[in-house]
Design a protein around this motif. Structure first.
Motif, PDB file in Angstrom:
ATOM      1  N   THR A   3      31.556  14.733 -12.011  1.00 54.29           N
ATOM      2  CA  THR A   3      31.299  15.813 -11.055  1.00 54.29           C
ATOM      3  C   THR A   3      30.620  15.300  -9.802  1.00 54.29           C
ATOM      4  N   GLN A   4      29.718  14.327  -9.956  1.00 51.49           N
ATOM      5  CA  GLN A   4      28.958  13.845  -8.816  1.00 51.49           C
ATOM      6  C   GLN A   4      29.854  13.200  -7.755  1.00 51.49           C
ATOM      7  N   SER A   5      31.008  12.667  -8.166  1.00 53.74           N
ATOM      8  CA  SER A   5      31.870  11.977  -7.216  1.00 53.74           C
ATOM      9  C   SER A   5      32.822  12.917  -6.483  1.00 53.74           C
ATOM     10  N   LYS A   6      32.805  14.183  -6.846  1.00 59.53           N
ATOM     11  CA  LYS A   6      33.691  15.138  -6.193  1.00 59.53           C
ATOM     12  C   LYS A   6      33.079  15.592  -4.874  1.00 59.53           C
ATOM     13  N   LEU A   7      33.941  15.764  -3.886  1.00 58.00           N
ATOM     14  CA  LEU A   7      33.491  16.186  -2.566  1.00 58.00           C
ATOM     15  C   LEU A   7      33.543  17.701  -2.450  1.00 58.00           C
ATOM     16  N   ARG A   8      32.451  18.292  -1.990  1.00 56.46           N
ATOM     17  CA  ARG A   8      32.464  19.716  -1.678  1.00 56.46           C
ATOM     18  C   ARG A   8      33.200  19.921  -0.361  1.00 56.46           C
ATOM     19  N   LEU A   9      33.971  20.979  -0.295  1.00 58.44           N
ATOM     20  CA  LEU A   9      34.680  21.268   0.949  1.00 58.44           C
ATOM     21  C   LEU A   9      33.694  21.865   1.950  1.00 58.44           C
ATOM     22  N   ASN A  10      33.403  21.117   2.995  1.00 57.30           N
ATOM     23  CA  ASN A  10      32.589  21.601   4.101  1.00 57.30           C
ATOM     24  C   ASN A  10      32.848  20.708   5.313  1.00 57.30           C
ATOM     25  N   GLU A  11      32.259  21.070   6.421  1.00 56.79           N
ATOM     26  CA  GLU A  11      32.512  20.330   7.663  1.00 56.79           C
ATOM     27  C   GLU A  11      32.076  18.866   7.554  1.00 56.79           C
ATOM     28  N   GLN A  12      30.961  18.634   6.917  1.00 57.19           N
ATOM     29  CA  GLN A  12      30.437  17.272   6.813  1.00 57.19           C
ATOM     30  C   GLN A  12      31.393  16.345   6.067  1.00 57.19           C
ATOM     31  N   ASN A  13      32.052  16.889   5.046  1.00 55.16           N
ATOM     32  CA  ASN A  13      32.928  16.069   4.210  1.00 55.16           C
ATOM     33  C   ASN A  13      34.390  16.105   4.631  1.00 55.16           C
ATOM     34  N   LEU A  14      34.687  16.855   5.676  1.00 53.97           N
ATOM     35  CA  LEU A  14      36.084  17.134   6.026  1.00 53.97           C
ATOM     36  C   LEU A  14      36.907  15.862   6.194  1.00 53.97           C
ATOM     37  N   HIS A  15      36.350  14.875   6.874  1.00 51.10           N
ATOM     38  CA  HIS A  15      37.130  13.676   7.178  1.00 51.10           C
ATOM     39  C   HIS A  15      36.938  12.569   6.144  1.00 51.10           C
ATOM     40  N   GLN A  16      36.339  12.949   5.013  1.00 52.65           N
ATOM     41  CA  GLN A  16      36.267  12.019   3.890  1.00 52.65           C
ATOM     42  C   GLN A  16      37.258  12.382   2.791  1.00 52.65           C
ATOM     43  N   LEU A  17      38.050  13.409   3.034  1.00 54.18           N
ATOM     44  CA  LEU A  17      38.989  13.867   2.012  1.00 54.18           C
ATOM     45  C   LEU A  17      40.147  12.886   1.877  1.00 54.18           C
ATOM     46  N   PRO A  18      40.811  12.877   0.721  1.00 57.08           N
ATOM     47  CA  PRO A  18      41.958  11.986   0.531  1.00 57.08           C
ATOM     48  C   PRO A  18      43.049  12.234   1.570  1.00 57.08           C
ATOM     49  N   SER A  19      43.812  11.221   1.855  1.00 56.83           N
ATOM     50  CA  SER A  19      44.872  11.335   2.871  1.00 56.83           C
ATOM     51  C   SER A  19      45.976  12.288   2.444  1.00 56.83           C
ATOM     52  N   THR A  20      46.002  12.646   1.175  1.00 55.22           N
ATOM     53  CA  THR A  20      47.005  13.597   0.679  1.00 55.22           C
ATOM     54  C   THR A  20      46.667  15.040   1.047  1.00 55.22           C
ATOM     55  N   ILE A  21      45.517  15.240   1.652  1.00 55.33           N
ATOM     56  CA  ILE A  21      45.123  16.584   2.099  1.00 55.33           C
ATOM     57  C   ILE A  21      45.118  16.598   3.626  1.00 55.33           C
ATOM     58  N   SER A  22      45.939  17.459   4.225  1.00 58.64           N
ATOM     59  CA  SER A  22      45.938  17.589   5.685  1.00 58.64           C
ATOM     60  C   SER A  22      44.682  18.328   6.125  1.00 58.64           C
ATOM     61  N   VAL A  23      44.083  17.890   7.209  1.00 61.92           N
ATOM     62  CA  VAL A  23      42.883  18.544   7.739  1.00 61.92           C
ATOM     63  C   VAL A  23      43.108  18.857   9.213  1.00 61.92           C
ATOM     64  N   PRO A  24      42.335  19.773   9.791  1.00 61.19           N
ATOM     65  CA  PRO A  24      42.510  20.111  11.210  1.00 61.19           C
ATOM     66  C   PRO A  24      42.360  18.880  12.101  1.00 61.19           C
ATOM     67  N   ASN A  25      43.251  18.766  13.091  1.00 59.46           N
ATOM     68  CA  ASN A  25      43.139  17.631  14.029  1.00 59.46           C
ATOM     69  C   ASN A  25      42.396  18.021  15.293  1.00 59.46           C
ATOM     70  N   LYS A  79      32.673  36.217   1.476  1.00 62.46           N
ATOM     71  CA  LYS A  79      31.769  35.823   2.555  1.00 62.46           C
ATOM     72  C   LYS A  79      30.870  34.678   2.120  1.00 62.46           C
ATOM     73  N   SER A  80      30.301  34.799   0.933  1.00 66.57           N
ATOM     74  CA  SER A  80      29.361  33.786   0.446  1.00 66.57           C
ATOM     75  C   SER A  80      30.036  32.419   0.294  1.00 66.57           C
ATOM     76  N   ILE A  81      31.201  32.404  -0.308  1.00 66.88           N
ATOM     77  CA  ILE A  81      31.896  31.130  -0.528  1.00 66.88           C
ATOM     78  C   ILE A  81      32.333  30.504   0.786  1.00 66.88           C
ATOM     79  N   LEU A  82      32.894  31.314   1.672  1.00 67.53           N
ATOM     80  CA  LEU A  82      33.338  30.759   2.954  1.00 67.53           C
ATOM     81  C   LEU A  82      32.154  30.235   3.767  1.00 67.53           C
ATOM     82  N   GLU A  83      31.044  30.931   3.730  1.00 61.81           N
ATOM     83  CA  GLU A  83      29.845  30.441   4.431  1.00 61.81           C
ATOM     84  C   GLU A  83      29.433  29.074   3.904  1.00 61.81           C
ATOM     85  N   GLN A  84      29.401  28.930   2.568  1.00 62.96           N
ATOM     86  CA  GLN A  84      29.005  27.662   1.961  1.00 62.96           C
ATOM     87  C   GLN A  84      29.958  26.528   2.333  1.00 62.96           C
ATOM     88  N   GLN A  85      31.207  26.884   2.616  1.00 64.74           N
ATOM     89  CA  GLN A  85      32.231  25.882   2.921  1.00 64.74           C
ATOM     90  C   GLN A  85      32.492  25.765   4.422  1.00 64.74           C
TER      91      GLN A  85
END
Length: 504
Positions: A3-25, A79-85
């Protein structure tokens, strides 16, 4: 991975996601909210937000971010989940061949909760930066009586809103208060853009808002009538309810923790009348189609896709199926749906420019059969009172007027009576029913043994069908058959076989 190695989806981690996930450019810090959207559910996030995110990725025009709005306490979790992410979420696009595309959507900037901070929502709508207020509030959110098509002023929330205009509960109270501020400030109005599955959804939104605003302020209502655009639109993308399996997939396969992703099919369509007051995104650059009149397209979609969903949903639920793909893979169900589309819907549809109806119907069958979109029949059948009144009953009425076929559609209504009465499938397993009218439906349907037509006396749904003898003859015969033998598949096959014999 642990669990510790999983990335939470948020702005800070956005560009650390695997290349198989498209992210905003694009740089999300520069996104400005030009759209306020009421009703942030799965469909909005797979459709309008997807188009907007694609538009930003392609053009770099960042003036059309989306501020989400929930009006009910039930929206608090979103609202709560989107705020956290940081208002990010993953769109999981599942193709029939098993291919999966994962894309993080980044166009949302904020989420306001109307039941907590009604003034914040009103002020945001009234702000000059807001160009569009869009809606996915479901059919029931428009607060009209399906039989009369008039605004329901007896709704307790409407009574509250008229007495408390600064703390409304329903969307029309918020729209009226925000437009009043814009008028008083000398600002041009925003465009009200419905994205709901209602025929002439913009016209319906306009009619309901005018009815409500006339009770509040006649001068304001006149301004709304003259100045506010309500473009009609046809929207389409099958988007089942997010499941724990979707969350687990991202976690186990991509080491991503997203608490509320969205799953959808690859197909998407958005056809919009080009009527906007203060600009709009150029969504046509990413596949939307702007037309002078959306009527033929929405007729086609509502009468074929949405009604087709209800046909498979009601009948499939009684048979014991759980998902749409299960239903349509059964030959009897697919033949029955094809018969309904070919003999009861197609003859009453006006021509649709650029669309081959035979191709469209085959595409629908293929989309329904997508084995990777487990669209549960509980969702499909939710709010059937609104859906059937909008999607199916108008087809029956048109065919009665034109002396057309009504056997398939009438069987759905007869089955719906049994479904609402027994609330079990043919194996006596309980069916989960989600409908604001569920109690009324059950009470009316449960009177069947005393009065076979009791269900039809819900005129807010059925209108005058209980006065049409041609319809009643078929409905009574079919309800009698279903109550005698709940093997719905047998009754469907009989209709298919009779139609085949008639043709031969």
């Amino acid at each position: 991975m642990n669990t510790q190695s999983k990335l939470r989806l948020n702005e800070q981690n956005l560009h650390q996601l695997p290349s198989t996930i498209s992210v905003p450019n694009y740089d999300r810090k520069n996104v400005q909210a030009g759209i306020v959207h009421v009703g942030v559910g799965g469909f909005h996030r797979s459709h309008e937000a997807y188009y907007t995110d694609e538009y930003m990725n392609q053009t770099g025009d960042l003036n059309w971010g989306i501020c989400g709005v929930g009006l009910r306490d039930a929206d608090r979790k979103m609202k709560s989940i989107l705020e956290q992410q940081d208002y990010l979420y993953t769109l999981i696009v599942k193709h029939p061949n098993g291919t999966i595309e994962n894309q993080v959507i980044g166009c949302m900037t904020d989420f306001l909760l109307g039941c907590d901070e009604p003034n914040a929502v009103i002020q945001k709508m009234a702000d000059a930066s807001t160009k569009i207020v869009s809606l996915t509030i479901t059919e029931g959110g428009y607060n009209f009586n399906p039989a009369t098509n008039e605004f329901d002023f007896d709704n307790p929330d409407v009574i509250h809103d008229l007495a408390n205009p600064h703390t409304p509960r329903l969307v029309f109270g918020f729209l009226t208060a925000a437009l009043k501020l814009r008028m008083e400030r000398g600002l041009a109005p925003f465009t009200v853009q419905s994205c709901d599955n209602i025929q002439h959804n913009g016209d319906v939104a306009r009619k309901m808002l005018l009815a409500y605003s006339q009770k509040v302020d006649l001068e304001l209502a006149k301004w709304i009538e003259q100045e506010v655009p309500f473009p009609n639109a046809m929207v389409d993308r099958i988007t089942p309810v997010t499941t724990s399996a979707d969350i687990d997939y991202l976690s186990s396969e991509l080491s991503l923790q997203d608490e509320w992703p969205v799953t959808c099919e690859p197909f998407h369509q958005w056809i919009i009348e080009d009527k906007f007051s203060v600009g709009r995104p150029q969504w046509q650059k990413v596949g939307a189609q702007f037309v002078p009149d959306v009527t033929p397209y929405e007729n086609m979609k509502i009468r074929l896709l949405n009604a087709g969903h209800s046909v498979l949903g009601i009948l499939g639920s009684i048979h014991g199926f759980e998902t749409i793909d299960e239903s349509v893979k059964d030959p009897t169900f697919s033949q029955f749906l094809q018969l309904f589309m070919d003999t009861e819907v197609t003859p009453i549809l006006p021509p649709v420019d650029g669309i081959d109806l035979d191709d469209y119907k085959q595409t629908l069958l293929q989309r329904f059969a997508n084995p990777n979109i487990k669209d549960h029949l509980t969702r499909i059948c939710s709010e059937s009172a609104s859906k059937l009144a909008t999607f199916l009953i108008p087809t029956i009425n048109d065919n009665l007027q034109n002396k057309g076929n009504i056997e398939c559609a009438t069987l759905v209504l007869a089955a719906w009576c049994y479904y609402s009465d027994k609330q079990t499938n043919r194996h006596n397993k309980e069916i989960t029913i989600i409908d604001v009218m569920s109690q009324d439906l059950h009470i009316a349907a449960a009177k069947y043994s005393l009065n076979p037509d009791a269900f039809l006396q819900l005129t807010s749904i059925f209108g005058d069908l209980n006065k049409n003898q041609d319809f009643l003859d078929i409905y009574r015969k079919q309800t009698k058959q279903i109550y005698s033998d709940a093997n719905i598949k047998k009754h469907m096959q009989c209709i298919v076989d009779n139609a085949t014999l008639a043709v031969s």
